[in-house]
Design a protein around this motif. Structure first.
Motif, mmCIF file in Angstrom:
data_model
loop_
_atom_site.group_PDB
_atom_site.id
_atom_site.type_symbol
_atom_site.label_atom_id
_atom_site.label_comp_id
_atom_site.label_asym_id
_atom_site.label_seq_id
_atom_site.Cartn_x
_atom_site.Cartn_y
_atom_site.Cartn_z
ATOM 1 N N THR A 1 0.818 -1.209 0.000
ATOM 2 C CA THR A 1 0.000 0.000 0.000
ATOM 3 C C THR A 1 0.850 1.255 0.000
ATOM 4 O O THR A 1 0.697 2.116 -0.860
ATOM 5 C CB THR A 1 -0.950 0.015 1.217
ATOM 6 N N TYR A 2 1.742 1.388 0.962
ATOM 7 C CA TYR A 2 2.533 2.608 1.088
ATOM 8 C C TYR A 2 3.713 2.664 0.118
ATOM 9 O O TYR A 2 4.208 3.743 -0.185
ATOM 10 C CB TYR A 2 3.050 2.776 2.520
ATOM 11 N N GLY A 3 4.161 1.513 -0.360
ATOM 12 C CA GLY A 3 5.280 1.489 -1.293
ATOM 13 C C GLY A 3 4.856 1.189 -2.719
ATOM 14 O O GLY A 3 5.713 1.069 -3.593
ATOM 15 N N PHE A 4 3.541 1.060 -2.959
ATOM 16 C CA PHE A 4 2.984 0.738 -4.269
ATOM 17 C C PHE A 4 3.643 -0.520 -4.849
ATOM 18 O O PHE A 4 3.827 -0.661 -6.050
ATOM 19 C CB PHE A 4 3.155 1.874 -5.273
ATOM 20 N N ALA A 5 4.045 -1.442 -3.982
ATOM 21 C CA ALA A 5 4.826 -2.601 -4.404
ATOM 22 C C ALA A 5 3.974 -3.668 -5.067
ATOM 23 O O ALA A 5 2.848 -3.922 -4.654
ATOM 24 C CB ALA A 5 5.534 -3.219 -3.196
ATOM 25 N N ASP B 1 -14.078 -11.622 -0.755
ATOM 26 C CA ASP B 1 -13.586 -12.501 -1.813
ATOM 27 C C ASP B 1 -12.995 -11.727 -2.987
ATOM 28 O O ASP B 1 -12.249 -12.282 -3.783
ATOM 29 C CB ASP B 1 -14.705 -13.433 -2.291
ATOM 30 N N GLU B 2 -13.304 -10.434 -3.087
ATOM 31 C CA GLU B 2 -12.769 -9.612 -4.173
ATOM 32 C C GLU B 2 -11.445 -8.950 -3.815
ATOM 33 O O GLU B 2 -10.800 -8.355 -4.666
ATOM 34 C CB GLU B 2 -13.788 -8.541 -4.577
ATOM 35 N N ILE B 3 -11.052 -9.038 -2.565
ATOM 36 C CA ILE B 3 -9.796 -8.428 -2.138
ATOM 37 C C ILE B 3 -8.652 -9.358 -2.525
ATOM 38 O O ILE B 3 -8.714 -10.564 -2.292
ATOM 39 C CB ILE B 3 -9.805 -8.168 -0.617
ATOM 40 N N CYS B 4 -7.620 -8.773 -3.129
ATOM 41 C CA CYS B 4 -6.473 -9.569 -3.552
ATOM 42 C C CYS B 4 -5.187 -8.764 -3.341
ATOM 43 O O CYS B 4 -5.223 -7.647 -2.824
ATOM 44 C CB CYS B 4 -6.624 -9.989 -5.014
ATOM 45 N N ASN B 5 -4.077 -9.331 -3.754
ATOM 46 C CA ASN B 5 -2.793 -8.664 -3.586
ATOM 47 C C ASN B 5 -2.779 -7.279 -4.238
ATOM 48 O O ASN B 5 -2.248 -6.327 -3.670
ATOM 49 C CB ASN B 5 -1.671 -9.517 -4.183
ATOM 50 N N HIS B 6 -3.358 -7.168 -5.413
ATOM 51 C CA HIS B 6 -3.347 -5.890 -6.139
ATOM 52 C C HIS B 6 -4.234 -4.833 -5.482
ATOM 53 O O HIS B 6 -4.100 -3.649 -5.770
ATOM 54 C CB HIS B 6 -3.773 -6.101 -7.598
ATOM 55 N N THR B 7 -5.151 -5.241 -4.625
ATOM 56 C CA THR B 7 -6.018 -4.291 -3.932
ATOM 57 C C THR B 7 -5.184 -3.259 -3.184
ATOM 58 O O THR B 7 -5.502 -2.071 -3.195
ATOM 59 C CB THR B 7 -6.939 -5.034 -2.943
ATOM 60 N N PHE B 8 -4.110 -3.703 -2.571
ATOM 61 C CA PHE B 8 -3.282 -2.816 -1.761
ATOM 62 C C PHE B 8 -2.524 -1.812 -2.632
ATOM 63 O O PHE B 8 -2.434 -0.637 -2.305
ATOM 64 C CB PHE B 8 -2.318 -3.632 -0.907
#
Length: 161
Positions: free
Chosen positions: A3-7, A103-110
């Motif tokens: 989230t904070y590092g846009f990683a 269920d829609e939350i994933c790694n890219h969500t952050f």
């Protein structure tokens, strides 16, 4: 970190403890991006706090930054957390937190949340978000911008029938 590092999740999961370091009186992170390129950036003050606490409580001195746990024992292993483990953990925790549509939350969500939060600031610049996200094309950065997804009551009230 995502989230904070846009990683990217793969960049976060391949980080080692040594990739969290002090520079210019600030904590920085180093990520290995696509093509093996290094991407370094200073930590947001919240990320600095979270990383310092995590490293301290976990007693990490070297090796993988994000690690697996031995079953349900709560004992951290030396094994690196991979992107699939991370996804399963995120889904479990989102569900446990009672988040609707977990269920829609994933790694890219952050990553998308961080980019959107940054771009929501009036003085934010797309080219800086692109640089922080290590995108080669601004079109990719725009794909992560979710500001248009928010429909406010003020907008709905503009419907005059």
């Amino acid at each position: 970190v995502m989230t904070y590092g846009f990683a990217r999740v793969s960049a976060a999961m391949t980080m080692d403890v040594k990739d969290v370091f002090f520079q210019q009186h600030r904590l920085w992170i180093r990520m290995t991006e696509k093509g093996g390129k290094y991407h370094e950036m200073p930590c947001h003050h919240n990320l600095e706090k979270y990383l310092r606490e995590y490293i301290d409580v976990a007693g990490l001195e070297n090796g993988a930054l994000f690690r697996t746990f031995k079953g349900k024992t709560g004992v951290m292993t030396e094994n690196r957390l991979n992107r699939q483990n991370c996804l399963h953990m995120i889904k479990r925790r989102a569900k446990a937190a009672g988040l609707g549509r977990a269920d829609e939350i994933c790694n890219h969500t952050f990553r998308g949340t961080g980019i959107t939060a940054y771009l929501s600031n009036p003085d934010a610049r797309l080219e800086l978000a692109q640089q922080m996200a290590a995108h080669s094309d601004p079109k990719t950065t725009r794909m992560y911008d979710r500001r248009a997804d928010e429909i406010s009551l003020d907008e709905v009230e503009k419907i005059n029938i």
